[in-house]
Design a protein around this motif. Structure first.
Motif: not given
Length: 281
Positions: A173-175, A248-251, A254-260
């Motif tokens: 699932d991508r842009i 997709l940016v690797d967050l 910063f201790g953050l998730s990146n749910d697409n």
């Protein structure tokens, strides 16, 4: 030492023209850019500096304006034929090539209805036509260029081969974003090129939006199929789709998730996919 002049041509590029048709109650606007290229008996201008056969390119520019006054410029295919036949009728010219790019303007919606004389331009999208004329020969290619589209889901890329240099991860699932360029030919001269262009554009947009894409290659085949199905006059269509990546940016640092959700758009380098499809092939 023997040197041969193998091929030559000359002309005028980027002749800008805006024409307003001031019909009572509503104005019509056409915004085009014209390129002119002539081939013929012009060798002496190159080898001897003899300009007696060379129509000035400034004259070509003026011709565009004068013929636009006395002829309709819509559809651009027909205006391109008018220009090509005019220059082909000049002494020493054996082939005339005309390329026209039209910037797409639409009416501004004001008070719930299209305004009669105010317009909005659709980004960088252009309608294009390429006309080549020689004795007993006329070829017309129509199309659309720089149609920027994006969808936020309905696109995947997986199952590809990997080697020691592969770092790309499979995506379910991508842009998907691309800057479409489509060119088409008709078996005979199209009597309604604007209707064909509108049908092709609608087919491109609807197919891009609705298809579940397994790759850009998969999408380009679906787009070509849709144009041929929607436009009976079209015999062959060629498409070019650069893949305008959104990565997709690797967050995680910063201790953050990146749910697409968070992406960075990257223009270069980009994938570039081409295909040509022909009816009955």
């Amino acid at each position: 030492m023997s040197i041969s002049l193998v091929r030559n041509s000359y002309g005028k590029s980027r002749v800008r023209l805006v024409k307003v048709r001031r019909a009572e109650g509503q104005h019509e606007l056409t915004d085009i850019e014209v390129d002119i290229e002539l081939e013929g008996d012009f060798d002496d201008a190159y080898t001897l500096g003899d300009n007696c056969k060379v129509l000035p390119t400034d004259t070509m520019k003026n011709t565009v304006y004068a013929l636009a006054k006395s002829h309709p410029v819509e559809p651009i295919e027909d205006f391109g034929v008018v220009l090509a036949e005019h220059f082909l009728g000049k002494a020493h010219t054996r082939r005339a090539r005309i390329t026209i790019a039209e910037k797409v303007w639409s009416r501004i919606d004001a008070g719930g209805s299209p305004h009669r004389h105010a317009f909005l331009r659709a980004a960088g999208e252009r309608r294009i036509a390429e006309i080549s004329a020689a004795a007993g020969e006329l070829a017309i290619v129509s199309g659309i260029a720089d149609l920027l589209v994006l969808k936020t889901t309905g696109s995947a890329f997986s199952g590809f081969p990997c080697d020691e240099y592969t770092t790309l991860k499979e995506a379910s699932d991508r842009i998907l974003s691309t800057l479409m360029v489509a060119r088409w030919r008709t078996a005979t001269r199209d009597e309604a090129p604007t209707r064909t262009w509108e049908s092709a554009r609608r087919a491109l947009l609807e197919t891009f939006a609705d298809q579940h894409s397994l790759s850009v290659q998969h999408t380009i085949h679906a787009l070509g199929t849709a144009v041929l199905a929607a436009c009976p006059a079209v015999d062959e269509v060629s498409l070019s789709l650069p893949n305008k990546h959104c990565l997709l940016v690797d967050l995680s640092p910063f201790g953050l998730s990146n749910d697409n959700e968070i992406f960075v758009p990257v223009d270069e380098p980009h994938g570039l996919i081409h295909a040509t499809m022909k009816r009955g092939g």
